[in-house]
Write a protein that holds these residues in place. Sequence first.
Motif, PDB file in Angstrom:
ATOM      1  N   GLU A 260      32.328  35.299 -36.296  1.00 62.65           N
ATOM      2  CA  GLU A 260      32.473  33.853 -36.408  1.00 62.65           C
ATOM      3  C   GLU A 260      32.752  33.170 -35.077  1.00 62.65           C
ATOM      4  O   GLU A 260      32.372  32.015 -34.867  1.00 62.65           O
ATOM      5  N   ASN A 261      33.415  33.867 -34.142  1.00 59.87           N
ATOM      6  CA  ASN A 261      33.649  33.234 -32.850  1.00 59.87           C
ATOM      7  C   ASN A 261      32.329  33.027 -32.104  1.00 59.87           C
ATOM      8  O   ASN A 261      32.113  32.003 -31.460  1.00 59.87           O
ATOM      9  N   GLY A 262      31.414  33.989 -32.208  1.00 65.99           N
ATOM     10  CA  GLY A 262      30.099  33.825 -31.621  1.00 65.99           C
ATOM     11  C   GLY A 262      29.340  32.673 -32.245  1.00 65.99           C
ATOM     12  O   GLY A 262      28.623  31.929 -31.561  1.00 65.99           O
ATOM     13  N   VAL A 263      29.493  32.505 -33.565  1.00 69.37           N
ATOM     14  CA  VAL A 263      28.822  31.409 -34.260  1.00 69.37           C
ATOM     15  C   VAL A 263      29.385  30.065 -33.824  1.00 69.37           C
ATOM     16  O   VAL A 263      28.637  29.109 -33.548  1.00 69.37           O
ATOM     17  N   VAL A 264      30.710  29.963 -33.750  1.00 69.24           N
ATOM     18  CA  VAL A 264      31.335  28.716 -33.282  1.00 69.24           C
ATOM     19  C   VAL A 264      30.853  28.371 -31.878  1.00 69.24           C
ATOM     20  O   VAL A 264      30.485  27.223 -31.583  1.00 69.24           O
ATOM     21  N   ASN A 265      30.818  29.363 -31.002  1.00 68.15           N
ATOM     22  CA  ASN A 265      30.365  29.117 -29.622  1.00 68.15           C
ATOM     23  C   ASN A 265      28.895  28.705 -29.587  1.00 68.15           C
ATOM     24  O   ASN A 265      28.494  27.859 -28.762  1.00 68.15           O
ATOM     25  N   ALA A 285      38.238  32.596 -33.189  1.00 69.91           N
ATOM     26  CA  ALA A 285      37.722  31.468 -33.956  1.00 69.91           C
ATOM     27  C   ALA A 285      38.856  30.669 -34.584  1.00 69.91           C
ATOM     28  O   ALA A 285      38.800  29.438 -34.669  1.00 69.91           O
ATOM     29  N   ALA A 286      39.892  31.374 -35.043  1.00 71.26           N
ATOM     30  CA  ALA A 286      41.053  30.682 -35.595  1.00 71.26           C
ATOM     31  C   ALA A 286      41.715  29.800 -34.537  1.00 71.26           C
ATOM     32  O   ALA A 286      42.300  28.765 -34.864  1.00 71.26           O
ATOM     33  N   CYS A 287      41.623  30.200 -33.272  1.00 72.52           N
ATOM     34  CA  CYS A 287      42.170  29.384 -32.185  1.00 72.52           C
ATOM     35  C   CYS A 287      41.426  28.051 -32.090  1.00 72.52           C
ATOM     36  O   CYS A 287      42.040  26.999 -31.850  1.00 72.52           O
ATOM     37  N   TYR A 288      40.100  28.079 -32.262  1.00 71.72           N
ATOM     38  CA  TYR A 288      39.349  26.815 -32.289  1.00 71.72           C
ATOM     39  C   TYR A 288      39.872  25.933 -33.416  1.00 71.72           C
ATOM     40  O   TYR A 288      40.073  24.719 -33.238  1.00 71.72           O
ATOM     41  N   TRP A 289      40.101  26.524 -34.583  1.00 72.28           N
ATOM     42  CA  TRP A 289      40.648  25.781 -35.719  1.00 72.28           C
ATOM     43  C   TRP A 289      42.048  25.266 -35.393  1.00 72.28           C
ATOM     44  O   TRP A 289      42.391  24.125 -35.712  1.00 72.28           O
ATOM     45  N   ARG A 290      42.849  26.084 -34.735  1.00 70.74           N
ATOM     46  CA  ARG A 290      44.217  25.675 -34.357  1.00 70.74           C
ATOM     47  C   ARG A 290      44.191  24.418 -33.492  1.00 70.74           C
ATOM     48  O   ARG A 290      45.071  23.554 -33.613  1.00 70.74           O
ATOM     49  N   LYS A 291      43.186  24.308 -32.649  1.00 70.12           N
ATOM     50  CA  LYS A 291      43.089  23.162 -31.742  1.00 70.12           C
ATOM     51  C   LYS A 291      42.283  22.009 -32.337  1.00 70.12           C
ATOM     52  O   LYS A 291      42.233  20.915 -31.749  1.00 70.12           O
ATOM     53  N   ASN A 292      41.634  22.243 -33.482  1.00 73.57           N
ATOM     54  CA  ASN A 292      40.824  21.226 -34.157  1.00 73.57           C
ATOM     55  C   ASN A 292      41.129  21.298 -35.651  1.00 73.57           C
ATOM     56  O   ASN A 292      40.336  21.808 -36.444  1.00 73.57           O
ATOM     57  N   ALA A 293      42.276  20.782 -36.028  1.00 76.71           N
ATOM     58  CA  ALA A 293      42.819  20.989 -37.367  1.00 76.71           C
ATOM     59  C   ALA A 293      41.919  20.426 -38.468  1.00 76.71           C
ATOM     60  O   ALA A 293      41.981  20.890 -39.614  1.00 76.71           O
ATOM     61  N   ASP A 294      41.079  19.437 -38.166  1.00 81.11           N
ATOM     62  CA  ASP A 294      40.210  18.846 -39.176  1.00 81.11           C
ATOM     63  C   ASP A 294      38.887  19.601 -39.341  1.00 81.11           C
ATOM     64  O   ASP A 294      38.037  19.195 -40.135  1.00 81.11           O
ATOM     65  N   PHE A 295      38.698  20.659 -38.601  1.00 80.01           N
ATOM     66  CA  PHE A 295      37.455  21.436 -38.636  1.00 80.01           C
ATOM     67  C   PHE A 295      37.147  21.909 -40.060  1.00 80.01           C
ATOM     68  O   PHE A 295      36.061  21.689 -40.599  1.00 80.01           O
ATOM     69  N   CYS A 350      46.850  29.097 -27.764  1.00 78.06           N
ATOM     70  CA  CYS A 350      46.225  30.371 -28.133  1.00 78.06           C
ATOM     71  C   CYS A 350      44.996  30.653 -27.273  1.00 78.06           C
ATOM     72  O   CYS A 350      44.415  29.757 -26.652  1.00 78.06           O
ATOM     73  N   ASP A 351      44.611  31.928 -27.277  1.00 79.96           N
ATOM     74  CA  ASP A 351      43.518  32.402 -26.437  1.00 79.96           C
ATOM     75  C   ASP A 351      42.193  32.321 -27.203  1.00 79.96           C
ATOM     76  O   ASP A 351      42.006  33.033 -28.192  1.00 79.96           O
ATOM     77  N   PRO A 352      41.242  31.472 -26.777  1.00 81.51           N
ATOM     78  CA  PRO A 352      39.961  31.373 -27.478  1.00 81.51           C
ATOM     79  C   PRO A 352      39.083  32.614 -27.324  1.00 81.51           C
ATOM     80  O   PRO A 352      38.052  32.718 -27.979  1.00 81.51           O
ATOM     81  N   ASN A 353      39.504  33.542 -26.477  1.00 80.86           N
ATOM     82  CA  ASN A 353      38.768  34.799 -26.292  1.00 80.86           C
ATOM     83  C   ASN A 353      39.548  36.006 -26.788  1.00 80.86           C
ATOM     84  O   ASN A 353      39.226  37.145 -26.444  1.00 80.86           O
ATOM     85  N   SER A 354      40.549  35.766 -27.599  1.00 74.34           N
ATOM     86  CA  SER A 354      41.378  36.849 -28.117  1.00 74.34           C
ATOM     87  C   SER A 354      40.551  37.844 -28.909  1.00 74.34           C
ATOM     88  O   SER A 354      39.576  37.485 -29.573  1.00 74.34           O
ATOM     89  N   THR A 355      40.947  39.119 -28.855  1.00 77.63           N
ATOM     90  CA  THR A 355      40.313  40.158 -29.683  1.00 77.63           C
ATOM     91  C   THR A 355      41.190  40.529 -30.877  1.00 77.63           C
ATOM     92  O   THR A 355      40.889  41.487 -31.586  1.00 77.63           O
ATOM     93  N   ASP A 356      42.284  39.787 -31.076  1.00 79.31           N
ATOM     94  CA  ASP A 356      43.164  40.037 -32.217  1.00 79.31           C
ATOM     95  C   ASP A 356      42.631  39.334 -33.463  1.00 79.31           C
ATOM     96  O   ASP A 356      41.630  38.616 -33.413  1.00 79.31           O
ATOM     97  N   TRP A 357      43.348  39.524 -34.555  1.00 79.22           N
ATOM     98  CA  TRP A 357      42.972  38.896 -35.824  1.00 79.22           C
ATOM     99  C   TRP A 357      44.176  38.233 -36.472  1.00 79.22           C
ATOM    100  O   TRP A 357      45.322  38.661 -36.274  1.00 79.22           O
TER     101      TRP A 357
END
Length: 387
Positions: A260-265, A285-295, A350-357
């Motif tokens: 999903e992070n590849g898809v968001v990018n 990808a969750a980091c993108y959501w964290r920074k864009n709460a209305d996503f 948060c890190d938009p390139n994180s490898t965690d889940w």
Amino acid sequence: MMRKLTIIAALGAAALLTGPVFAAGLDELPADQQAVYKMVDPQTPIGPSPFRDFVPKKKAPWKIGYASTYAGNTWRKNVLEEFTNVLLPAYKKAGLVSDLVVTQSDLKDATQIQQMRQMVDDGVDAIIICCSNVTAMNQTIEYAHSKGVPVFSFSGYVTSPYAMTASENQTQGGYTSAKWLAEKIGGKGNVLLVSGIPGFASSDSFDIGAKQALGEYPGITLTGNVNGNWTDQVAQTEVQKFLATNPGQIDGMVVQSASENGVVNAVLQSGRPMMPIVLGGEASAACYWRKNADFIDKSFHFWPPRADARLVWDVMMRTLEGQGPKMQSILRPVIPYTIDDVKAQLPENCDPNSTDWVEPLNNAWWTPEAAAAHFDRPEDPLTWKQK
């Protein structure tokens, strides 16, 4: 070329099982656990466990094999870390496991077969496999069984009668997440499906559920289906190519993790407005959501890696300890999560390139109550003592 979904006709023999399942072992589970099995890929082995009266070939400590198919995404990284850095040390300390042998087959069935047979010949006491071809391993699984070595498949089933499956219900995961997306876009519009690896149970089962859910909305068109191979880099490339060659509007995307992070990018780089996208747990990808709460307003744990690793390990250890699994396939339900859950696990920076889940909290994926319900003689496997 856009095509309207005609799901039941297209699926044919793969149509979902959506009514009550009647199988030995299942009828012994509490109603809340039986409900997990009401929507399954019909090839999933729903029936009594072949290891209900299993006795290991020797006493603990046991040597475990993990015959992985590949290591090239964030999901696999987290699974392997959970096995090697968390579970193995704990069970070594308890005197229950002596070693963990890990192999990677790079998605080659013949290589995985050879590696599994070598594990058996080298004296492992159990083998864990993941996301394998549903039939290719069956003869090797039977060979392991003949030598007293049980095989446990996770994040996907195999059809051998001699294997145990400890997995999420991917069909339910695909259905639930696609239905959420359909509702999110108002029951009409164009949807892109980003699959995993065709031919692997977890990918195909998820897609069966997702396509059935989308097919329930006459206003929704499945405008494309690309394979992300559960890998961000692959998914990003494939979605970029699709968007570049299909200028029509895309209203939402159903995506199999870990891509999903590849898809968001890919969407961000395309210059298109961001649309609702199903997330499965990647922290990036969750980091993108964290920074864009209305996503989006919700997403789903359909195969959290560390929780999946703990699930199959727990089922394996209980089986080796003679606790008596009732079902051949032990399935877990999809768990939704919200922006509040993301905020609880990821900081604002948060890190938009994180490898965690982002993972289910408090053992929600495999509760002690669920474990006890699926075994005849349940005990905490870590504190179990040999008789």
